[in-house]
Design an enzyme around this catalytic site. Structure first.
Site, PDB file in Angstrom:
ATOM      1  N   GLU A  97     -17.827 -63.444   0.063  1.00  0.00           N
ATOM      2  CA  GLU A  97     -16.390 -63.495   0.378  1.00  0.00           C
ATOM      3  C   GLU A  97     -16.088 -64.008   1.779  1.00  0.00           C
ATOM      4  O   GLU A  97     -15.079 -64.690   1.991  1.00  0.00           O
ATOM      5  CB  GLU A  97     -15.746 -62.106   0.194  1.00  0.00           C
TER       6      GLU A  97
ATOM      7  N   GLY B 213     -17.043 -60.327  -6.795  1.00  0.00           N
ATOM      8  CA  GLY B 213     -16.599 -59.321  -7.767  1.00  0.00           C
ATOM      9  C   GLY B 213     -17.618 -59.062  -8.871  1.00  0.00           C
ATOM     10  O   GLY B 213     -17.649 -57.968  -9.435  1.00  0.00           O
TER      11      GLY B 213
END
Ligand code: COA
Length: 259
Positions: free
Chosen positions: A134, A111
């Site tokens: 991720e 993020g």
């Protein structure tokens, strides 16, 4: 007023610093809301002509979304985490009409990198490291990373970064066009401020129109050429256009009012 960010006014440039240094500036939901709220506020302030986003300390811009917050989430919670984050911050930043520069001062992961990708462009310090790890958590990027990284570096590089989850250093990021400049850490904010000041010497209304037209290129179902035609036409009705062209013909520097 904010607990996770510091927002400092430096004349016409505003610096937002992500302030969770002990957690490598990981983005929790509250932090995402705070940055979203602050950039929306700043975008409405006529006196703020550029926004720089950076991370506190010398180690991280932001080391990702806060893993501790979503480790137990199910499908619905996961999807709404992604949607709300995109609506509240990532899409908002990309579409601000005030220019946003990401000053990447260390790790920009998950993020954190996605936030930097939402900015209008990026400058990195020499120690910066970037990646979308991720898949190593059994996830995919959920704050727009699959789309924006692909737009910026191309499909092959984006898929390699996403599938391997590897980090790249600042030099490689520069080579990929992921960042526009790499500078020593102590020069990072100075360089970003100089770039913001250079932008500010131009017409604010024309800059907003340029952001809209360039972004239109990326939206499905939107004809970017048509948006460009419309934004181009609107410029002709602005005082900045009259001032810019008159100043040129009178061989003087333009004084833009943003109207
Ligand atoms: N979410 C929550 N906490 C995080 C975090 C994240 N994304 N990234 C770092 N932190 C926390 C660590 O848990 C640690 O907290 P603690 O001191 O309370 O244990 C603190 O920040 C320092 O991180 P640490 O891992 O000890 O630093 P390091 O220098 O050894 O490693 C990284 C740095 C960036 C390699 C490592 O923190 C990391 O891999 N972070 C996660 C990156 C990631 O997968 N991001 C994508 C999330 S979707």
């Amino acid at each position: 007023m904010y607990t996770n960010i510091i927002s400092e006014n430096r004349g016409v440039v505003q610096i937002i610093t992500i302030n969770r240094e002990d957690k490598l500036n990981a983005l929790n939901v509250n932090l995402i809301q705070e940055i979203g709220q602050e950039v929306a506020r700043l975008n409405a302030e006529k006196n703020v002509r550029g926004i720089i986003i950076t991370g506190k300390g010398e180690k991280a811009f932001a080391a990702g979304a806060d893993i501790s917050e979503f480790a137990h989430f199910d499908l619905e919670q996961g999807a709404s985490l992604s949607k709300e984050g995109q609506d509240l911050l990532f899409n908002l930043v990309e579409n601000l009409t005030t220019p946003v520069i990401a000053a990447i001062n260390g790790f920009a992961l998950g993020g954190g990198l996605e936030l930097a990708l939402s900015a209008h462009f990026r400058v990195a310090s020499e120690n910066a490291r970037m990646g979308l790890p991720e898949t190593s958590l059994g996830l995919i990027p959920g704050y727009g990373g699959t789309q924006r990284l692909t737009q910026i570096v191309g499909k092959g590089r984006a898929l390699e970064l996403i599938m391997t989850g590897s980090m790249i250093d600042a030099k490689r990021a520069l080579d990929y066009g992921l960042v526009n400049y790499v500078v020593p850490l102590n020069q990072l904010l100075i360089t970003c401020t100089e770039l913001a000041e250079k932008i500010m010497s131009n017409s604010p209304v024309a800059i907003s129109a340029a952001i809209k037209a360039v972004n239109a290129h990326h939206f499905d179902g939107v004809n970017g050429f048509q948006v460009e035609i419309s934004e181009f036409g609107k410029c002709f009705e602005t005082e900045d256009f009259k001032e810019g062209t008159t100043a040129f013909l009178e061989k003087r520097k333009a004084k833009f009012t943003g109207k």
